[in-house]
Every structure is written in structure tokens, then in C-alpha cells.
Write a protein that holds these residues in place. Structure first.
Motif, PDB file in Angstrom:
ATOM      1  N   ILE A 123      98.996 140.362  80.162  1.00 26.55           N
ATOM      2  CA  ILE A 123      98.073 139.237  80.245  1.00 26.55           C
ATOM      3  C   ILE A 123      98.597 138.158  81.191  1.00 26.55           C
ATOM      4  O   ILE A 123      97.935 137.767  82.141  1.00 26.55           O
TER       5      ILE A 123
ATOM      6  N   VAL B 233      91.385 142.242  81.175  1.00 29.99           N
ATOM      7  CA  VAL B 233      92.456 141.311  81.538  1.00 29.99           C
ATOM      8  C   VAL B 233      92.409 140.978  83.019  1.00 29.99           C
ATOM      9  O   VAL B 233      92.541 139.818  83.414  1.00 29.99           O
ATOM     10  N   TRP B 236      89.475 138.778  83.753  1.00 24.44           N
ATOM     11  CA  TRP B 236      89.731 137.468  83.169  1.00 24.44           C
ATOM     12  C   TRP B 236      90.708 136.680  84.034  1.00 24.44           C
ATOM     13  O   TRP B 236      90.552 135.497  84.271  1.00 24.44           O
ATOM     14  N   ASN B 237      91.720 137.343  84.510  1.00 20.54           N
ATOM     15  CA  ASN B 237      92.765 136.677  85.265  1.00 20.54           C
ATOM     16  C   ASN B 237      92.451 136.531  86.737  1.00 20.54           C
ATOM     17  O   ASN B 237      93.213 135.942  87.475  1.00 20.54           O
ATOM     18  N   MET B 292      92.557 136.165  75.456  1.00 20.88           N
ATOM     19  CA  MET B 292      92.847 137.567  75.735  1.00 20.88           C
ATOM     20  C   MET B 292      93.689 138.199  74.643  1.00 20.88           C
ATOM     21  O   MET B 292      93.540 139.375  74.332  1.00 20.88           O
ATOM     22  N   TYR B 296      92.808 141.474  72.508  1.00 20.74           N
ATOM     23  CA  TYR B 296      93.742 142.586  72.315  1.00 20.74           C
ATOM     24  C   TYR B 296      93.888 142.941  70.845  1.00 20.74           C
ATOM     25  O   TYR B 296      93.892 144.115  70.475  1.00 20.74           O
TER      26      TYR B 296
END
Lengths: 300, 314
Positions: A123, B233, B236-237, B292, B296
């Protein structure tokens, strides 16, 4: 029934089906990858003039490509040092992530939490911004406060404790090296760990049961059952790790290309990008063709 | 810790060391996060106080509140969520189809397609950014617009910049973020499934698309979960592409990157009080990461489930 009515033979139908399944990708590839890449190639074989509101292109042949190896003093040494580093980094990352995945695949209390913790690097690490704030902040912190929290693990206070306890400086140095090495590893191996866990879970428990009945030790059943069955994902991880290592945004060569783009050296940067990507593709293709033969694909 | 790792196979000492090892590793991974939390929860007084190392003396949620407003969090959050969910859904679905085509059918050029897939992950998007940008500014519907243009004299183009199209259209055609990797992962999982599965479905009169949906997909659950996870991810990132195609701050990471400037324009200068900025930045990081982790936690339950359900016996 359907098959008898269809004018196509089963084999032909399957060929067509395979093609249709990949068709969206082929269209997308041409539109969103090949076209921009072709343009990049056009830049690389011409001399570009970028002025305000004007983009002049003149064919200049393969001069830029020649210059990479003749005139550029930076690129080739950068490339060789990067590739040597790769040779020892990749096996370490893979072995480490497999090891962690095996540990996390066993059943124990708190496994969900531990797995979530090991997902944090995926992440935070993939978000360049989070990572740079983390690094930058820790850096500025140590500069401004004289290393109170310090550079992650090279924490000053902890070293002091060890020194006070009479541990020799060499041992502390080695220890600190290992710890910060492990730190880097966990942050590079996040994705590989998750993929290995997924692969390990696809191994049927009955196989282990059978092996235990036959009297196989844990070591034997690892090498004879687990390892062959996870080779399909092992090769994915191998290829991904190589690509990630070579095309990561923070790596020297990509940075060099970006600097060139920043200096409006579009033609030369395009040429270098091309050479570099072809080299990576060649490495990956060779490794793939060699290793893929050893991969066990059928469960039988 | 020993009870944490009760294991029938190896002895107690081995379990114990495993436990200690895992705890140490968790600490290594968590260190920066703990640092972040510790920083985000303190006031600037605590930052100047050398006796405060980990646990702040004055707890405060001021940093979060402040950053929440400055980042325009609710709006940016919804943008990012929508983009991530739709992008991931398209990306994973198309990649699974492509991978199935490559893994199970032999046709001319399938190997070439595979290497081209790998090639798409090798080339960073930064290198083809300029042509891509121009393409989306004058989007011609994958060339259709230009073909129409040949007849009507005027090419049919649309400006897709600042729309979700810039992110979703490539995903719908297997060119989303790192699609090549997902195709590869799926392909490996499909290749690992026994051929009898398909043959049996075929004998039962199952059409090829139906075989794919009702036989292959349920058996590739572990692959789907991992791909959904990574894809989510990465969307999102994503900072670079959204920043390239959107003029205003669009995604959470974009807002985070802009945070230093936002703070400065709101009177917080890093030269006057560097620590105040530090605490705010760390709070911002946590606001970006936490959703996130929640995702998960939910998805990983599917992960464990998939062992019991994919019971293909060799």
C-alpha cells in the motif's frame, strides 16, 4: 448439439475463441501503447526542435542510437552496474518473500493481522507520494533534531544503548546493516509475498496428507510438493521483480531519462528509452524462455 | 507468543523462534507507520519537547481535522473510490479474459501477444506520457473518428481530459495500470488448472464463454482476489496519470502531493515551523493509507476461503 450444427470444426472454433478473448486487449494495445510508442520512436530518429508553439521534426537517422554507445559516458556504466546489482538482489528478494509467505500460510492466531501488516508495504510503497513523505520526513527530522528519531533504524539512541552495553562497534555496524537491509527487503517484497501466499493456498492439502502417510519429512514435502506446484507463480514473481527493479521510477537510468526529458532532449531521451526497454525485454524474454520450461503446470 | 504459533509439526522451540521472528519482522514493517501515527497525534509543543519520543504528551486530533479540510477529503475520496472501483473491475475482468485466451487456446501470434503484454509493464507510463496526453485531448475513438474523418473531411474527436474516460477507457481495453502483470498472473493460474475441467464442460455441451465463466473463473479465485487487491491499490495510489490527465487535484495522492503547497498558502510555512507541517503531512498520509487497509481486511477473508473451495485433487 451445437457443435454438429456449427460449420466450424472444434479446433477452428477454439482458435477463433482464443482470438476473440484477446481481441479487446489487442485493440487497446494498438491504441494506448503502440501508437504512443511509435511516436516515441519517431522522436528518436529525428532531431526535434521545441520552441514556443512549435515542434519541428527533421529526420536524422540513427545518430541518437549511435551516440548512446559512442558519445554518452553515463549510460553504459550505469547500465552495467545496475545489472550486476540485479544479479544478487533478485534471488534475495525472492527467497525472502517465499520464506515469509510460507510462515504466513501456516495457521496461527493473529494470522489475519500479521498478513495485513505485511500488506502495508504494498500500500505505502506503491504510493510514491506516501513513500517520499516518509523518507523525506525522516530525513529532515534527523537533520533538524540531530538524529533524535534518526534514519529509520540507524537510530542513534539504540546504537548508544548497545555501545553502553559493551558491544563492539563492528558488531553494531553489521547489525545495523542487516536491520536496514531487512527493512528495505520487506518493502520491496510486499507484492511477491501476497502472490506466493495465493499460490501456496492453491496447493491441495490432500497432497501433504498423502506425503505424510508415506513418511515424507517436511523438508521433502516442501521440495517435492510445494515447490513444483508454486513454480508458475515463482516465475511470475521472478519476472515481475526483475521488471520492477529495472523500470522502477526511482532507479538511476529512469531518472537519467527523466532528466533528459526535463532538458527538452526529447530525441535523445526517446532513443535511450528505446534501447533500455529493448534490453529489459531481451533479458526478460531469455529468462522466461529458459525458466518456463522447468515450470510445472499440471496438477497431476 | 508460543501459543500464537501452535504447530503440530515442528517442536516448541522452532515455533517459538518463528513467533519471535515474525514479531520482529512486523515491527520492521510497522516502524514507519507507528512513527506516522505518533507524529500525527501530537501537537507542535510535543515536537519541540525532546523527552517525547513515541507517546505524545498532548494528544490531539487537530492535525487530522485540519488536513481533512485542506485536502477537501470527502470530494477527493469519492473521486478516488469511484475511479479505483470501476478501474479495478474493468481491469481485472478484461485481463482475465485476455489471459484465458492466451493460456488455453493456441492460435498464431499468441506467444507474441504474451511478450507484448510483458512489454507493456516494462515501459513506464512516464515515457509515453506526452503522446498519450495528446491522444486523449483529441480522442478519436480508437481511430474510428479519423476513419470517419476521411469521408466527412473532419475527424470526429472528443476532448477526454478531465474525465473518467482517461482512466477507464484504457482499462476496458486491457491497458489499465499494470494490466500486463495481471494478465500474466491470471495466465499462470489458468495454466495450472487441469485440462479435464474444460473437456468435461465441453462434453456437457457448455459453450466456450460459459465454460470460462462457470468453470474457470470460480477456480481462479485466489488469482482474482490478488489481482483485485493490487489493482485497487495501484489505482488508489495513482498519482502520475491522474495528475497528467486532470487539471485540478483529482485523487487522494494528488491532494497529498499538493498538501505542502496547500499548507503554505494557508499560512503554515515549513521554514517558520517545520514541525507543524510534519505533523500535518503524516496525518494526511494516514488518511490516504487507512481506507486501503480496511479494503484489505475485507478481501483477505476471501483469500483464506479460497483454499477450501478450490479443491482440485491431483
Amino acid at each position: 448439439m451445437k457443435r454438429e450444427r456449427s460449420p466450424l470444426s472444434y479446433e477452428k472454433k477454439r482458435t477463433l475463441a482464443g482470438f476473440l478473448f484477446t481481441l479487446p486487449w489487442i485493440i487497446g494495445f494498438i491504441a494506448f501503447f503502440f501508437r504512443p510508442l511509435a511516436e516515441l520512436f519517431m522522436y528518436s530518429i529525428s532531431s526535434l526542435k521545441v520552441e514556443v508553439g512549435y515542434l519541428g521534426m527533421k529526420f536524422s537517422g540513427f545518430d541518437h542510437y549511435k551516440n548512446i554507445f559512442v558519445a554518452d559516458e553515463k549510460f553504459v556504466p550505469m547500465l552495467t552496474s545496475h545489472l550486476t546489482e540485479m544479479l544478487y538482489r533478485i534471488p534475495i528478494i525472492l527467497a525472502f518473500s517465499l520464506f515469509i509467505a510460507i510462515l504466513l500460510n501456516k495457521k496461527f492466531h493473529g494470522r489475519a493481522a500479521v498478513r495485513a501488516i505485511f500488506f502495508i508495504p504494498v500500500i505505502a510503497g506503491s504510493g510514491g507520494i506516501v513513500m517520499s513523505i516518509m523518507n523525506g520526513d525522516v530525513m529532515s527530522e534527523s537533520i533538524m533534531s540531530g538524529g533524535r528519531t534518526g534514519m529509520l533504524f540507524q537510530s542513534f539512541s539504540f546504537q548508544q544503548i548497545l555501545l553502553d552495553a559493551g558491544v563492539s562497534t563492528e558488531i553494531i555496524g553489521i547489525y545495523m546493516g542487516i536491520v536496514s537491509g531487512i527493512f528495505e527487503l520487506t518493502w520491496q517484497a510486499g507484492l511477491q509475498i501476497v502472490l506466493f501466499i495465493a499460490a501456496l493456498q492453491n496447493v491441495s492439502p490432500q497432497l501433504y496428507e498423502a506425503a505424510r502417510v508415506e513418511g515424507a519429512t517436511a523438508w521433502e514435502s516442501f521440495w517435492n510438493i510445494t515447490f513444483p506446484l508454486i513454480t508458475p507463480i515463482l516465475i511470475v514473481n521472478l519476472i515481475y521483480t526483475i521488471i520492477d527493479f529495472l523500470s522502477d521510477y526511482s532507479n538511476n537510468i529512469i531518472q537519467y531519462i527523466m532528466t533528459l526529458i526535463g532538458q527538452f532532449e526529447y530525441s535523445y531521451s526517446s532513443a535511450i528509452s528505446f534501447v533500455y526497454f529493448i534490453i529489459i525485454l531481451a533479458i526478460v524474454a531469455v529468462i522466461y524462455l529458459v525458466v518456463d520450461r522447468l515450470v510445472v503446470y499440471t496438477v497431476n | 507468543m508460543t501459543s500464537l504459533l501452535k504447530d503440530k509439526g515442528p517442536g516448541l522451540t522452532v515455533s517459538f523462534f518463528k513467533g519471535v521472528f515474525l514479531v520482529c519482522m512486523c515491527f520492521v514493517v510497522l516502524y514507519p507507520i507507528l512513527y506516522m501515527i505518533s507524529m500525527a497525534l501530537r501537537t507542535s509543543e510535543d515536537l519541540h519537547d525532546p523527552t517525547v519520543i513515541w507517546i505524545p504528551l498532548h494528544f490531539t486530533l487537530e492535525n487530522f481535522k485540519d488536513v481533512f479540510g485542506l485536502m477537501d477529503y470527502p470530494k477527493v475520496f469519492m473521486n478516488t473510490l469511484l475511479m479505483s472501483v470501476l478501474g479495478t473491475a474493468l481491469n481485472v475482468a478484461v485481463c482475465a479474459c485476455t489471459a484465458y485466451g492466451l493460456a488455453r487456446f493456441k492460435f498464431r501470434g499468441s506467444r507474441l501477444i504474451f511478450f507484448l503484454c510483458i512489454f507493456t509493464i516494462i515501459v513506464p507510463v512516464q515515457c509515453i506520457a506526452t503522446p498519450l496526453y495528446l491522444q486523449f485531448r483529441n480522442f478519436d475513438f480508437l481511430g474510428l473518428g479519423s476513419i470517419i474523418g476521411l469521408f466527412t473531411g473532419k475527424a470526429l474527436t472528443v476532448n477526454l481530459l478531465n474525465t473518467y474516460g482517461t482512466m477507464l477507457i484504457p482499462a476496458a481495453f486491457g491497458q489499465g495500470l499494470r494490466s500486463g502483470l495481471f494478465i500474466y498472473i491470471f495466465q499462470q493460474f489458468f495454466r495450472g488448472l487441469p485440462r479435464e475441467l474444460e473437456d468435461a464442460a465441453n462434453v456437457d455441451g457448455c459453450s466456450i464463454p460459459k465454460t470460462f465463466i462457470s468453470v474457470m473463473i470460480p477456480n481462479a479465485k485466489a488469482a482474482i482476489v490478488s489481482c483485485v487487491l493490487f489493482s485497487f491499490v495501484w489505482y488508489w495510489n495513482d498519482y502520475y496519470t491522474t495528475n497528467l490527465f486532470f487539471t485540478d487535484v483529482f485523487s487522494l495522492n494528488g491532494a497529498l502531493a499538493a498538501l505542502t503547497d496547500t499548507l503554505r498558502s494557508n499560512g503554515l510555512n515549513s521554514w517558520e515551523d517545520p514541525y507543524l507541517v510534519v505533523t500535518r503531512m503524516q496525518a494526511g498520509c494516514l488518511l490516504v493509507i487507512t481506507p486501503m487497509l480496511v479494503v484489505y481486511m475485507f478481501l483477505q477473508r476471501l483469500f483464506t476461503e479460497s483454499i477450501d473451495k478450490t479443491g482440485i485433487v491431483g
